[in-house]
Motif scaffolding. Structure first.
Motif, mmCIF file in Angstrom:
data_model
loop_
_atom_site.group_PDB
_atom_site.id
_atom_site.type_symbol
_atom_site.label_atom_id
_atom_site.label_comp_id
_atom_site.label_asym_id
_atom_site.label_seq_id
_atom_site.Cartn_x
_atom_site.Cartn_y
_atom_site.Cartn_z
ATOM 1 N N ARG B 105 47.777 81.940 43.114
ATOM 2 C CA ARG B 105 49.148 81.699 42.697
ATOM 3 C C ARG B 105 49.276 80.264 42.198
ATOM 4 O O ARG B 105 48.808 79.331 42.854
ATOM 5 C CB ARG B 105 50.114 81.934 43.857
ATOM 6 N N VAL B 106 49.857 80.109 41.033
ATOM 7 C CA VAL B 106 50.032 78.786 40.442
ATOM 8 C C VAL B 106 51.523 78.521 40.309
ATOM 9 O O VAL B 106 52.261 79.352 39.776
ATOM 10 C CB VAL B 106 49.350 78.701 39.057
ATOM 11 N N ASP B 107 51.960 77.384 40.847
ATOM 12 C CA ASP B 107 53.367 77.002 40.729
ATOM 13 C C ASP B 107 53.469 75.871 39.720
ATOM 14 O O ASP B 107 52.727 74.888 39.794
ATOM 15 C CB ASP B 107 53.908 76.516 42.073
ATOM 16 N N ILE B 108 54.390 76.004 38.802
ATOM 17 C CA ILE B 108 54.620 74.960 37.807
ATOM 18 C C ILE B 108 56.065 74.498 37.959
ATOM 19 O O ILE B 108 56.988 75.321 37.877
ATOM 20 C CB ILE B 108 54.393 75.475 36.375
ATOM 21 N N THR B 109 56.248 73.217 38.189
ATOM 22 C CA THR B 109 57.617 72.707 38.279
ATOM 23 C C THR B 109 58.170 72.535 36.873
ATOM 24 O O THR B 109 57.434 72.606 35.893
ATOM 25 C CB THR B 109 57.655 71.350 38.986
ATOM 26 N N SER B 110 59.454 72.307 36.798
ATOM 27 C CA SER B 110 60.072 72.153 35.481
ATOM 28 C C SER B 110 59.600 70.882 34.789
ATOM 29 O O SER B 110 59.772 70.712 33.602
ATOM 30 C CB SER B 110 61.589 72.143 35.623
ATOM 31 N N LYS B 111 58.976 69.974 35.560
ATOM 32 C CA LYS B 111 58.420 68.754 34.970
ATOM 33 C C LYS B 111 56.961 68.950 34.570
ATOM 34 O O LYS B 111 56.339 68.045 34.042
ATOM 35 C CB LYS B 111 58.513 67.600 35.991
ATOM 36 N N GLY B 112 56.406 70.116 34.914
ATOM 37 C CA GLY B 112 55.034 70.384 34.531
ATOM 38 C C GLY B 112 54.020 70.035 35.601
ATOM 39 O O GLY B 112 52.829 69.972 35.344
ATOM 40 N N ILE B 128 48.588 77.602 51.117
ATOM 41 C CA ILE B 128 47.221 77.177 51.403
ATOM 42 C C ILE B 128 46.682 76.690 50.072
ATOM 43 O O ILE B 128 46.478 77.483 49.147
ATOM 44 C CB ILE B 128 46.378 78.323 51.973
ATOM 45 N N ARG B 129 46.502 75.402 49.992
ATOM 46 C CA ARG B 129 46.192 74.787 48.707
ATOM 47 C C ARG B 129 44.834 75.236 48.165
ATOM 48 O O ARG B 129 43.883 75.416 48.919
ATOM 49 C CB ARG B 129 46.206 73.266 48.846
ATOM 50 N N GLN B 130 44.781 75.411 46.877
ATOM 51 C CA GLN B 130 43.553 75.695 46.157
ATOM 52 C C GLN B 130 43.383 74.579 45.135
ATOM 53 O O GLN B 130 44.357 73.938 44.756
ATOM 54 C CB GLN B 130 43.661 77.028 45.414
ATOM 55 N N PRO B 131 42.170 74.342 44.671
ATOM 56 C CA PRO B 131 42.014 73.258 43.691
ATOM 57 C C PRO B 131 42.705 73.595 42.375
ATOM 58 O O PRO B 131 42.751 74.751 41.963
ATOM 59 C CB PRO B 131 40.498 73.170 43.505
ATOM 60 N N TYR B 132 43.267 72.572 41.770
ATOM 61 C CA TYR B 132 43.781 72.729 40.417
ATOM 62 C C TYR B 132 43.272 71.569 39.594
ATOM 63 O O TYR B 132 43.363 70.442 40.049
ATOM 64 C CB TYR B 132 45.319 72.750 40.392
ATOM 65 N N PRO B 133 42.717 71.767 38.421
ATOM 66 C CA PRO B 133 42.505 72.995 37.669
ATOM 67 C C PRO B 133 41.720 74.042 38.465
ATOM 68 O O PRO B 133 40.845 73.690 39.248
ATOM 69 C CB PRO B 133 41.695 72.527 36.455
ATOM 70 N N LEU B 134 42.067 75.276 38.214
ATOM 71 C CA LEU B 134 41.557 76.363 39.043
ATOM 72 C C LEU B 134 40.040 76.454 38.988
ATOM 73 O O LEU B 134 39.427 76.244 37.938
ATOM 74 C CB LEU B 134 42.150 77.688 38.557
ATOM 75 N N GLN B 135 39.460 76.741 40.112
ATOM 76 C CA GLN B 135 38.028 77.044 40.189
ATOM 77 C C GLN B 135 37.946 78.427 40.810
ATOM 78 O O GLN B 135 38.113 78.571 42.009
ATOM 79 C CB GLN B 135 37.307 76.029 41.075
ATOM 80 N N ILE B 136 37.762 79.422 40.004
ATOM 81 C CA ILE B 136 37.749 80.783 40.541
ATOM 82 C C ILE B 136 36.326 81.299 40.490
ATOM 83 O O ILE B 136 35.726 81.410 39.427
ATOM 84 C CB ILE B 136 38.704 81.693 39.749
ATOM 85 N N ARG B 137 35.823 81.573 41.661
ATOM 86 C CA ARG B 137 34.429 82.000 41.780
ATOM 87 C C ARG B 137 34.411 83.499 42.074
ATOM 88 O O ARG B 137 35.156 83.978 42.914
ATOM 89 C CB ARG B 137 33.787 81.220 42.916
ATOM 90 N N ALA B 138 33.561 84.218 41.366
ATOM 91 C CA ALA B 138 33.478 85.662 41.589
ATOM 92 C C ALA B 138 32.886 85.917 42.962
ATOM 93 O O ALA B 138 31.941 85.255 43.366
ATOM 94 C CB ALA B 138 32.613 86.309 40.529
ATOM 95 N N SER B 139 33.482 86.863 43.691
ATOM 96 C CA SER B 139 32.969 87.144 45.026
ATOM 97 C C SER B 139 31.980 88.298 44.989
ATOM 98 O O SER B 139 31.737 88.933 46.000
ATOM 99 C CB SER B 139 34.121 87.435 45.975
ATOM 100 N N GLY B 140 31.431 88.566 43.836
ATOM 101 C CA GLY B 140 30.408 89.606 43.756
ATOM 102 C C GLY B 140 30.807 90.707 42.816
ATOM 103 O O GLY B 140 31.913 90.703 42.277
#
Lengths: 965, 237
Positions: B105-112, B128-140
């Protein structure tokens, strides 16, 4: 904790009970066809000599690479639908393709070998006009994008903007075209309609305005439609009024020279707007000085600009289509001209001289049930002897692509109309000739008319025919067995189509938005017939109905397609045979009035065709077929025929009853205030649905009876206020006969799109919860209670008790595209919901997960009933995807049909792709599974048999010994 | 006029600050996305399939934001950017037919301002924070297929029912061979243990009682043809 463990256990048990695909079943009874849509731009990949790619950008916002040898997809990229994904331009350079997307919003560069994105940049807002590659000599490094008010210049390698300039006087001048020929300048061509042409030359280096001209051209209204640039920057326009060409040198002159076509000895067909066709093979060089001028619908003239003079090279009459193609340094013109009624011939001509090239004739056979050719996409190549060879992709009006090689061999065809299937039906295949013969023998008429002897003779002859067929079958088996396996062809043609023993193979009749109808064999996916209906209005709504099935031999099956123009409401009927695709000789009635509603009655005329009722805007009803027999039956039945109309703009639902004189009578009306909420869908139950059990057995062995009202309508409304705090979704259950509102539910803080399935005694709907930002499913089930009011027959008019309503909601962790329920012959098999996901998967979710009786606290009784404890979130397990990795892009609809086996439901998912498979919601309980171990069972049997034999012998010996003792 | 403008700016600033600190319970969501002329932002990230070259899977991959509301494509190096997204809260998914990626889930404020967090549909406000820019790793790879139930000897033998049948059989067959029954000491021991099992040998058991009752006082001489007949004989001795 204990509860959790129990839940887990339950899940394990359930998941093992739920059907999934096995790996060895891949492709056994399922198939997928991938489409791209109507081609807008095409480009043959020429940067490698042996390349097999053709790049297509389509009206469905798809960008794809096809294999020119087979017509299959190398890769495909599906953008979002609507104007935001619209592909405005396609420019190829080397192994990169630049696309302008979304009315000039995005600029994308693709790597065509891998099919990956190189870069994507956002352009400034403004409506897109034109784009071109800009190079100097053979070195193409930039792309220029012209918008309404600005021109921008980008590097091809990374998309970075080199410069951007505002166009001068953009409030008055309408800039339409951008041109460059490699001399370090880019020209933006604009027009003030009926006044003058504005030409601005920019320097490639820094975007500085080098030159600005304004040329008088009061007759010109659109540059893109009537002008091209040829030779050394000569802007050439054609004016239909004065019937002359106008030429302007972009580099020097500031006056247009007029060349009347008459002076060239040319004449324009009356009422025809002449069109110019030119070519610029290399963006870093000048365009050719040769160009085509179309003077009539089938009349082209090849012209050349030679030392400032226009020379006619050759006229082509009749010619349907022309196209330029370039290979190496050679440019050729391909011209398609009609040969006879069913075929046309293509020839190559040298562009420079207009001379016909030898041995370049290619015959294109036109499909009599297809459309006319619309566009030529020519792939020219140099042969070993340096002569030009070519292949051509012909695009026809019905969106078909045909790729032809010399001398007319069709390498492949793609029916791109199938990317836009609107509605479909599955029709049972007919019996074979011999089976039909047997059926015919015991026809009603025959038995009465013939005597004993002739009946016996008939019987014997039909037995003989059967024997003959059997021997022929054996012979074929024997013959095929001797041949190597690869040579044995089991091709399906219309002639050898027949129903299989479990009725698993059916004819899929598909109606596409372009107006082309298809008959597809459900087993193999091969197209058995096609029929293009021309003059279909562009915004037509279609409704396909099966009036007579194949069960009434010797009457042919009959389908009726209702085609309605959404604007005028006027409708036409197309009656055809669904097995052969031929138009029926039955002439449909003319429908002069707009049609509001159509309904199929279970009544049949003497030829076993079901009666179709059409209600026009005067609330008059007409029947088709309207024989005397039908009208008489209608008169008798009139008092029990009800129908409803929906007016979503006014939010009105109204119920009518048929009178004996075929007029109608309003009996109820429900008005939903249109300013607060609007009706988005009204769903009844499927007429061919069977419900096997009347009730559910509870844990205490009592029965909870289902409320099975066949006239129940589920009406879904959405609020007009879209604010997330105030929006809501409403669902109304209305009896279609009496107008009685059975139940009403409102989901607050929710909005659409709402997907609904209405079946048996339940309604499942899915909506977006704005409060929690997630998709939610809700299920409503209706029960009569512990006893049935009238168990023999259901009547809407005589049901005093309101049903008990149970409802439960669940979280669904994905968006959904479409929703449908499985359907089986007798309704014994448990139901599954088929959910089309945006990822392309089709999820088969057991209905028992959507059961409002799922308890929060597990009790002995609920366990007895096999209810799963309530869990708020529904799971998506990839094992439940019935189409494994064969994703269906943009799935729009799922069609389910029962087969002859109770366990099996046939499923067709259609969208951009078409996927057909079978599902077994309760596993295959009525046939042996395909992994049934014959070896094991037979070896066990044999072993037991021998064991008994041996032990018998031993026992005998023992007895004997004992007797001697 | 000037004052009201200032006030408005203040209000907005306050709003933004407040929004930054409160939960995502009522995010900007639909309210902002319906505004036609709001600022547009870019969601960036990278998708990784461990052990697989990017060119083998990028052509089949798509980035779906909020269903098919916004669509992005994967670059040849595995990175991606979805352009033209207004402020709001979105679920970003990498979709390929062969590999499984977890949504974010990515939240963008009105200020960006951007942040990424785990998707939790039940507790929607949990962060639960995730890194941004997104790092999406395939789980298989996706598991689409069920395993066939294959038939093998080991499966058969390890079946509890079979075990239950085979083990007693083994005991019956093998025990007499292992234990030497001819040894008098052993026999004594066994008899003792039998007596232990049958605590009172004088007490007739139920079946015996019944047979006696029904066959009358003539004794069990006739009925004693079967194995039961041996026991009374012992007693008579």
């Amino acid at each position: 904790m204990a509860k959790l463990i129990l839940l887990c256990l339950k899940f394990i048990i359930l998941s093992s009970a739920v059907e999934a695909v096995f790996e060895d079943q891949v492709g056994k009874f399922d198939w997928r066809q991938e489409y791209v849509g109507k081609v807008r731009f095409s480009h043959f990949d020429t940067h490698v000599q042996s390349s097999k790619k053709v790049l297509l950008a389509t009206e469905n916002n798809v960008f794809a690479a096809l294999n020119t040898r087979t017509g299959e997809l190398f890769w495909r990229h599906v953008d979002k639908t609507g104007p935001e994904g619209n592909i405005d331009a396609l420019l190829q350079h080397g192994q990169d393709v630049v696309l302008v997307v979304g009315n000039g919003r995005l600029l994308r560069s693709w790597e065509i070998n891998v099919g990956g994105l190189n870069w994507e940049i956002v352009l400034d807002s403004g409506s897109f006009q034109s784009a071109c590659l800009v190079g100097q000599q053979d070195n193409v490094k930039h792309v220029a994008v012209l918008k309404k008010t600005v021109i921008s210049f980008h590097y091809l390698s990374n998309g970075h903007q080199k410069w951007i300039e505002n166009l001068p006087e953009s409030e008055t001048v309408d800039y339409q075209s951008v041109y460059s020929d490699g001399n370090g300048e880019v020209y933006a061509l604009g027009i003030v309609p009926h006044s003058h042409i504005a030409i601005v030359a920019y320097s490639v280096e820094d975007g500085e305005i080098i030159k600005q001209m304004s040329v008088e051209a009061a007759w010109l209204s659109n540059i893109q439609a009537s002008c091209v640039v040829i030779s050394q920057g000569m802007l050439t326009c054609v004016d239909p009024l004065t019937v002359s060409l106008y030429m302007l040198d972009l580099h020097t002159e500031s006056q247009m020279t007029q060349i009347p076509l008459q002076s060239l000895g040319l004449e324009v067909a009356p009422g025809f707007h002449p069109v110019l066709v030119s070519t610029q093979p290399n963006p870093g060089r000048q365009p050719l000085s040769e160009f085509f001028l179309q003077l009539g619908p089938d009349y082209y003239q090849l012209l050349q600009l030679n030392n400032g003079q226009i020379v006619t090279l050759r006229d082509f009459k009749p010619a349907m289509l022309v196209s330029f193609a370039t290979t190496g340094e050679k440019t050729v013109a391909a011209v398609m001209s009609p040969k006879n009624k069913t075929a046309s011939s293509l020839n190559l001509f040298s562009a420079e001289t207009g001379r016909r090239l030898l041995d370049t004739t290619l015959i294109f056979n036109m499909d009599p049930y297809g459309g006319k050719p619309e566009k030529l996409h020519v792939q020219a190549f140099l042969k070993k002897d340096d002569s030009v060879g070519y292949r051509v992709m012909v695009q026809t009006e019905d969106h078909t692509l045909t790729f032809i090689q010399q001398p007319g061999r069709v390498m492949w065809t793609r029916e791109e109309a199938l990317s836009d299937v609107v509605t479909m039906e599955m029709v049972d295949l007919p019996l074979t000739g011999t089976q039909a013969e047997l059926e015919g023998e015991f026809g009603k008429k025959a038995a009465i008319q013939d005597g004993l002897m002739s009946m016996v003779l008939k019987r014997l002859s039909s037995q003989l025919i059967l024997l003959q067929a059997w021997i022929a079958h054996l012979w074929k088996l024997f013959y095929d067995a001797r041949k190597p396996r690869s040579q044995v062809k089991n091709e399906v043609t219309i002639e050898n189509l027949s129903r299989d023993e479990f009725n698993l193979q059916k004819m899929m009749v598909m109606v596409t938005a372009s107006g082309k109808l298809f008959g597809i064999d459900s087993k193999t996916g091969s197209i058995l017939w096609r029929h293009y209906l021309d003059n279909i209005p562009s915004n037509a709504a279609f409704k396909l109905m099966v009036q007579r099935t194949t069960a009434h031999f010797p009457h042919p099956p009959q389908c009726t397609l209702l085609i309605k123009d959404k604007d005028t409401g006027l409708a036409t009927l197309h009656v055809f045979n669904p097995i052969f695709g031929k138009k029926s000789h039955v002439s449909p009635p003319a429908l002069p009035q707009p049609i509001l509603q159509s309904l199929m009655l279970p009544l049949m005329d003497q030829d076993y065709a079901k009666v179709l009722l059409l209600v026009d805007d005067q609330y008059k009803v007409s029947a088709f077929p309207s024989t005397k027999n039908v009208l008489q039956q209608l008169q008798e039945m009139a008092s029990s025929i009800f129908f409803y109309l929906v007016d979503s703009t006014q939010g009105r639902l109204s119920g009518y009853r048929l009178r004996t004189d075929l007029s109608t009578e309003l009996i109820w009306e429900v008005v939903i205030p249109a300013e607060v909420q609007k009706i988005v869908s009204v769903k009844g139950k499927r007429p061919n649905e069977h419900v096997h059990s009347q009730g559910r057995v509870m844990g205490d062995r009592s029965v909870l009876y289902k409320y099975l009202n066949p006239n129940l309508l589920a009406v879904v409304t959405e609020s007009t206020d879209l604010h997330q705090e105030r929006s809501f979704v409403g669902i109304l259950l209305i009896d279609g006969v009496t107008g009685r509102i059975i139940h009403e539910a409102v989901q607050r803080k929710a909005r659409g799109p709402v997907h609904v399935v209405h079946s048996e005694n339940w309604v499942v709907y899915e909506y977006w919860s704005t409060k929690s930002r997630r998709n939610e499913f809700s299920v409503i089930e209706l029960y009569e209670g512990m006893e049935l009011y009238n168990s023999t027959v259901f009547s809407s008019l005589d049901r005093p008790h309101a049903p008990q309503v149970l409802q439960q909601s669940y979280i669904f962790p994905s968006y959904i595209s479409t929703l449908e329920a499985t359907l089986t012959e007798k309704g014994i098999t448990s139901r599954h919901l088929l959910i089309g996901l945006p990822s392309g998967g089709i999820l088969s979710l057991p209905k028992m997960f959507l059961d409002p009786r799922r308890p929060e606290i597990v009790s002995e009784q609920s366990r007895e009933e096999n209810l799963i404890p309530y869990a708020p979130e529904l799971l998506i397990r990839t094992e439940w995807f019935i189409n494994y990795n064969q994703t269906v892009s943009r799935v729009r609809g799922i069609y389910t049909a029962p087969s002859g086996l109770e366990s099996t439901c046939l499923v067709v998912a259609y969208g951009l792709d078409i996927y057909q498979t079978r599902v077994y919601p309760s596993k295959q309980f009525d046939v042996l599974k395909d992994d049934y171990d014959y070896m094991l069972i037979s070896s066990v049997l044999f072993a037991l048999f021998f064991a008994t034999m041996i032990s018998k012998r031993l026992a005998e010996v023992k007895l004997l010994n004992r007797a001697w003792r | 006029m000037h004052l009201t403008a200032l006030l408005w700016v203040c209000m907005q600033a306050a709003l933004v600050v407040a929004w930054c600190f409160t939960d995502m319970e009522t995010g900007p969501g639909a309210g902002v996305s319906t505004q036609p002329n709001g600022d547009r932002f870019k969601i960036e990230g990278r998708a990784i399939v461990p052990g697989i070259k990017t060119q083998d899977w990028v052509s089949t991959a798509r980035i779906l934001v909020e269903g098919e509301e916004y669509v992005g494509f994967v670059r040849t190096d595995g990175s991606f950017a979805v352009n033209d997204v207004p402020s709001g809260s979105y679920v970003v998914e990498v979709v390929t037919p062969n590999y499984r990626f977890e949504p974010v889930r990515v939240d963008i404020t009105s200020k960006g301002k951007m942040r990424a967090r785990l998707v939790n549909y039940i507790k929607t406000s949990e962060v639960i924070r995730q890194p941004y820019p997104l790092q999406i790793r395939a789980s298989g790879p996706h598991t689409y297929f069920m395993k066939r139930e294959t038939w093998g000897w080991t499966d058969f033998l390890m079946n509890p029912m079979v075990m239950m049948m085979v083990l007693p059989l083994l005991i019956i067959v093998l025990l007499p061979k292992v234990v030497n029954t001819n040894d008098p000491e052993m026999r004594k021991e066994m008899e003792q243990s039998m007596n232990m099992l049958n605590p009172n040998p004088e007490l007739p058991d139920v079946s015996e009682l019944m047979t006696k009752l029904f066959s009358g006082s003539k004794g069990s001489s006739k009925a004693g043809g079967s194995s039961k007949g041996t026991r009374p004989a012992v007693k008579r001795r």
